[in-house]
Write a protein that holds these residues in place. Structure first.
Motif, PDB file in Angstrom:
ATOM      1  N   ILE A 151      11.641  68.328  18.783  1.00 59.97           N
ATOM      2  CA  ILE A 151      12.826  67.639  19.304  1.00 59.97           C
ATOM      3  C   ILE A 151      12.328  66.408  20.054  1.00 59.97           C
ATOM      4  CG2 ILE A 151      14.890  67.815  20.712  1.00 59.97           C
ATOM      5  CD1 ILE A 151      14.764  70.829  20.407  1.00 59.97           C
ATOM      6  N   ALA A 152      12.464  65.254  19.434  1.00 56.03           N
ATOM      7  CA  ALA A 152      11.917  64.035  20.017  1.00 56.03           C
ATOM      8  C   ALA A 152      12.929  63.296  20.892  1.00 56.03           C
ATOM      9  CB  ALA A 152      11.429  63.103  18.913  1.00 56.03           C
ATOM     10  N   ARG A 153      14.230  63.535  20.649  1.00 53.01           N
ATOM     11  CA  ARG A 153      15.264  62.825  21.401  1.00 53.01           C
ATOM     12  C   ARG A 153      16.492  63.721  21.522  1.00 53.01           C
ATOM     13  NH1 ARG A 153      17.920  57.191  19.361  1.00 53.01           N
ATOM     14  NH2 ARG A 153      18.704  58.570  17.736  1.00 53.01           N
ATOM     15  N   VAL A 154      17.126  63.698  22.701  1.00 48.42           N
ATOM     16  CA  VAL A 154      18.300  64.537  22.924  1.00 48.42           C
ATOM     17  C   VAL A 154      19.314  63.763  23.749  1.00 48.42           C
ATOM     18  CG1 VAL A 154      17.353  65.587  25.017  1.00 48.42           C
ATOM     19  CG2 VAL A 154      19.058  66.847  23.679  1.00 48.42           C
ATOM     20  N   SER A 155      20.578  64.017  23.503  1.00 50.39           N
ATOM     21  CA  SER A 155      21.649  63.350  24.251  1.00 50.39           C
ATOM     22  C   SER A 155      21.605  63.754  25.717  1.00 50.39           C
ATOM     23  CB  SER A 155      23.008  63.745  23.652  1.00 50.39           C
ATOM     24  OG  SER A 155      24.049  63.481  24.556  1.00 50.39           O
ATOM     25  N   ALA A 156      21.498  62.778  26.616  1.00 48.98           N
ATOM     26  CA  ALA A 156      21.455  63.068  28.051  1.00 48.98           C
ATOM     27  C   ALA A 156      22.739  63.733  28.546  1.00 48.98           C
ATOM     28  CB  ALA A 156      21.165  61.789  28.834  1.00 48.98           C
ATOM     29  N   PRO A 157      23.942  63.261  28.160  1.00 51.19           N
ATOM     30  CA  PRO A 157      25.155  63.940  28.623  1.00 51.19           C
ATOM     31  C   PRO A 157      25.241  65.396  28.177  1.00 51.19           C
ATOM     32  CG  PRO A 157      25.688  61.741  27.847  1.00 51.19           C
ATOM     33  CD  PRO A 157      24.259  61.996  27.469  1.00 51.19           C
ATOM     34  N   ASP A 158      24.701  65.710  26.972  1.00 50.63           N
ATOM     35  CA  ASP A 158      24.728  67.095  26.506  1.00 50.63           C
ATOM     36  C   ASP A 158      23.893  67.989  27.413  1.00 50.63           C
ATOM     37  OD1 ASP A 158      26.331  66.351  24.448  1.00 50.63           O
ATOM     38  OD2 ASP A 158      24.865  66.658  22.846  1.00 50.63           O
ATOM     39  N   VAL A 159      22.695  67.534  27.754  1.00 47.85           N
ATOM     40  CA  VAL A 159      21.812  68.318  28.624  1.00 47.85           C
ATOM     41  C   VAL A 159      22.435  68.472  30.008  1.00 47.85           C
ATOM     42  CG1 VAL A 159      19.576  68.319  29.807  1.00 47.85           C
ATOM     43  CG2 VAL A 159      19.699  67.684  27.395  1.00 47.85           C
ATOM     44  N   GLU A 160      22.944  67.383  30.554  1.00 50.44           N
ATOM     45  CA  GLU A 160      23.508  67.419  31.907  1.00 50.44           C
ATOM     46  C   GLU A 160      24.780  68.264  31.967  1.00 50.44           C
ATOM     47  OE1 GLU A 160      23.831  63.281  32.671  1.00 50.44           O
ATOM     48  OE2 GLU A 160      21.655  62.995  32.800  1.00 50.44           O
ATOM     49  N   ALA A 161      25.593  68.210  30.901  1.00 55.51           N
ATOM     50  CA  ALA A 161      26.806  69.025  30.870  1.00 55.51           C
ATOM     51  C   ALA A 161      26.467  70.509  30.851  1.00 55.51           C
ATOM     52  CB  ALA A 161      27.651  68.672  29.646  1.00 55.51           C
ATOM     53  N   ALA A 162      25.427  70.887  30.095  1.00 57.47           N
ATOM     54  CA  ALA A 162      25.017  72.292  30.036  1.00 57.47           C
ATOM     55  C   ALA A 162      24.562  72.780  31.404  1.00 57.47           C
ATOM     56  CB  ALA A 162      23.893  72.465  29.014  1.00 57.47           C
ATOM     57  N   ILE A 163      23.802  71.943  32.121  1.00 55.69           N
ATOM     58  CA  ILE A 163      23.291  72.334  33.439  1.00 55.69           C
ATOM     59  C   ILE A 163      24.418  72.382  34.470  1.00 55.69           C
ATOM     60  CG2 ILE A 163      21.782  71.627  35.353  1.00 55.69           C
ATOM     61  CD1 ILE A 163      19.919  70.416  33.217  1.00 55.69           C
ATOM     62  N   LEU A 164      25.258  71.358  34.491  1.00 53.62           N
ATOM     63  CA  LEU A 164      26.340  71.296  35.482  1.00 53.62           C
ATOM     64  C   LEU A 164      27.406  72.350  35.223  1.00 53.62           C
ATOM     65  CD1 LEU A 164      26.719  67.414  35.785  1.00 53.62           C
ATOM     66  CD2 LEU A 164      25.721  68.972  37.464  1.00 53.62           C
ATOM     67  N   GLY A 165      27.521  72.787  33.977  1.00 48.53           N
ATOM     68  CA  GLY A 165      28.453  73.852  33.676  1.00 48.53           C
ATOM     69  C   GLY A 165      27.938  75.228  34.042  1.00 48.53           C
ATOM     70  N   PHE A 166      26.634  75.322  34.305  1.00 54.99           N
ATOM     71  CA  PHE A 166      26.013  76.620  34.615  1.00 54.99           C
ATOM     72  C   PHE A 166      25.647  76.742  36.085  1.00 54.99           C
ATOM     73  CE2 PHE A 166      22.795  79.938  34.561  1.00 54.99           C
ATOM     74  CZ  PHE A 166      23.254  80.811  33.581  1.00 54.99           C
ATOM     75  N   LEU A 167      25.214  75.638  36.688  1.00 49.83           N
ATOM     76  CA  LEU A 167      24.771  75.658  38.080  1.00 49.83           C
ATOM     77  C   LEU A 167      25.775  74.921  38.972  1.00 49.83           C
ATOM     78  CD1 LEU A 167      20.982  74.776  37.579  1.00 49.83           C
ATOM     79  CD2 LEU A 167      21.985  77.038  37.911  1.00 49.83           C
ATOM     80  N   PRO A 168      25.986  75.386  40.193  1.00 46.61           N
ATOM     81  CA  PRO A 168      26.933  74.734  41.112  1.00 46.61           C
ATOM     82  C   PRO A 168      26.331  73.475  41.744  1.00 46.61           C
ATOM     83  CG  PRO A 168      25.936  76.613  42.197  1.00 46.61           C
ATOM     84  CD  PRO A 168      25.415  76.619  40.766  1.00 46.61           C
ATOM     85  N   LEU A 169      26.115  72.441  40.911  1.00 43.99           N
ATOM     86  CA  LEU A 169      25.523  71.199  41.376  1.00 43.99           C
ATOM     87  C   LEU A 169      26.445  70.034  41.051  1.00 43.99           C
ATOM     88  CD1 LEU A 169      21.847  71.582  40.053  1.00 43.99           C
ATOM     89  CD2 LEU A 169      22.647  72.047  42.364  1.00 43.99           C
ATOM     90  N   ASP A 170      26.305  68.954  41.833  1.00 42.62           N
ATOM     91  CA  ASP A 170      26.931  67.687  41.482  1.00 42.62           C
ATOM     92  C   ASP A 170      25.942  66.900  40.625  1.00 42.62           C
ATOM     93  OD1 ASP A 170      29.292  68.076  42.913  1.00 42.62           O
ATOM     94  OD2 ASP A 170      28.376  67.378  44.776  1.00 42.62           O
ATOM     95  N   ARG A 171      26.472  65.934  39.847  1.00 42.77           N
ATOM     96  CA  ARG A 171      25.581  65.106  39.025  1.00 42.77           C
ATOM     97  C   ARG A 171      24.525  64.409  39.880  1.00 42.77           C
ATOM     98  NH1 ARG A 171      26.048  62.675  34.067  1.00 42.77           N
ATOM     99  NH2 ARG A 171      28.218  63.317  33.824  1.00 42.77           N
ATOM    100  N   SER A 172      24.922  63.981  41.098  1.00 44.81           N
ATOM    101  CA  SER A 172      23.996  63.262  41.973  1.00 44.81           C
ATOM    102  C   SER A 172      22.837  64.136  42.447  1.00 44.81           C
ATOM    103  CB  SER A 172      24.746  62.704  43.186  1.00 44.81           C
ATOM    104  OG  SER A 172      25.332  63.763  43.934  1.00 44.81           O
ATOM    105  N   GLU A 173      22.994  65.468  42.345  1.00 41.62           N
ATOM    106  CA  GLU A 173      21.969  66.384  42.828  1.00 41.62           C
ATOM    107  C   GLU A 173      20.936  66.738  41.770  1.00 41.62           C
ATOM    108  OE1 GLU A 173      23.818  69.279  46.102  1.00 41.62           O
ATOM    109  OE2 GLU A 173      24.908  69.413  44.197  1.00 41.62           O
ATOM    110  N   LEU A 174      21.148  66.330  40.520  1.00 41.87           N
ATOM    111  CA  LEU A 174      20.262  66.758  39.439  1.00 41.87           C
ATOM    112  C   LEU A 174      18.807  66.385  39.715  1.00 41.87           C
ATOM    113  CD1 LEU A 174      22.425  65.974  36.272  1.00 41.87           C
ATOM    114  CD2 LEU A 174      21.851  68.222  37.217  1.00 41.87           C
ATOM    115  N   SER A 175      18.572  65.113  40.026  1.00 44.56           N
ATOM    116  CA  SER A 175      17.193  64.670  40.254  1.00 44.56           C
ATOM    117  C   SER A 175      16.627  65.206  41.561  1.00 44.56           C
ATOM    118  CB  SER A 175      17.118  63.139  40.228  1.00 44.56           C
ATOM    119  OG  SER A 175      17.937  62.599  41.254  1.00 44.56           O
ATOM    120  N   GLU A 176      17.511  65.485  42.529  1.00 50.69           N
ATOM    121  CA  GLU A 176      17.051  65.977  43.828  1.00 50.69           C
ATOM    122  C   GLU A 176      16.680  67.458  43.796  1.00 50.69           C
ATOM    123  OE1 GLU A 176      20.155  65.220  46.567  1.00 50.69           O
ATOM    124  OE2 GLU A 176      20.140  63.037  46.301  1.00 50.69           O
ATOM    125  N   ARG A 177      17.396  68.250  43.001  1.00 51.13           N
ATOM    126  CA  ARG A 177      17.228  69.696  43.024  1.00 51.13           C
ATOM    127  C   ARG A 177      16.381  70.251  41.887  1.00 51.13           C
ATOM    128  NH1 ARG A 177      21.376  72.380  45.486  1.00 51.13           N
ATOM    129  NH2 ARG A 177      20.090  74.223  45.079  1.00 51.13           N
TER     130      ARG A 177
END
Length: 204
Positions: free
Chosen positions: A32-58
């Motif tokens: 897998i050389a390339r993946v959609s960023a919104p797809d990855v972020e949506a999967a994480i934000l839908g599973f973990l109680p985080l805000d988008r702004s917290e992704l890089s921090e947490r």
């Protein structure tokens, strides 16, 4: 992988791209050389109680597999790293799904961030409960209700959110879901089929 993007006809597409591919070492890029960023972020934000702004921090690191993401969280100072978290993720070739993050403005009213956050928290809870039921950590929705201090009926009502269409979760994360979307409207006789869910909520 590193963040990257491309612009076409006023639309911005955002990706995570293999470092090897960026450095012209295609043979080392992996399956897998390339993946959609919104797809990855949506999967994480839908599973973990985080805000988008917290992704890089947490989050310290994410390992991408074809059927799941392995998320390594950052620990507090002087604390041992926490156990990695496995999140279901259905990878799709980029020809089928683009990493759209910006489209030309339209007249459609979008979902308020505060409403989106409450829906994503409910989805996160439902996914956690469903995982506990599947793994046998709890025996029934009633056990969850007792632990959470809420009615069993409410637990059963929220559980279907664990099976929400990835495209619908992505629209909630991006704020492009309908402005009148609520937890109640989502859980009212939610179709099992993802295409039917998207037809009901995203094509109105």
């Amino acid at each position: 992988m590193s963040p990257s993007h491309a612009n076409k006809a006023g639309v911005r597409y955002r990706y995570y791209v293999s470092q090897a591919l960026l450095q012209h070492r295609k043979n080392e890029a992996g399956s897998i050389a390339r993946v959609s960023a919104p797809d990855v972020e949506a999967a994480i934000l839908g599973f973990l109680p985080l805000d988008r702004s917290e992704l890089s921090e947490r989050i310290a690191r994410i390992t991408l597999h074809r059927d799941r993401l392995i998320v390594h969280m950052k620990g507090e100072q002087d604390e041992p790293p926490s156990k990695p978290i496995a999140i279901p993720f259905a990878w799709q070739p980029q020809g089928r799904r683009k990493g759209i993050v910006h489209e030309p403005a339209s007249k459609k009213v979008q979902l308020a961030p505060s409403i989106a956050k409450s829906i994503l928290i409910a989805i996160s809870r439902a996914r956690r409960w469903m995982a506990e039921l599947i793994e046998g950590i709890v025996a029934s929705p009633n056990d969850i209700a007792i632990r959470e201090g809420m009615g069993e009926r409410n637990v059963r009502k929220l559980l279907p959110l664990a099976c929400l269409s990835p495209a619908l979760v992505r629209a909630i994360v991006d704020g492009t879901a309908p402005a009148d979307l609520t937890i109640s409207s989502l859980t009212a006789a939610l179709p099992h089929d993802w295409a039917a869910q998207e037809q009901r909520f995203l094509t109105a």
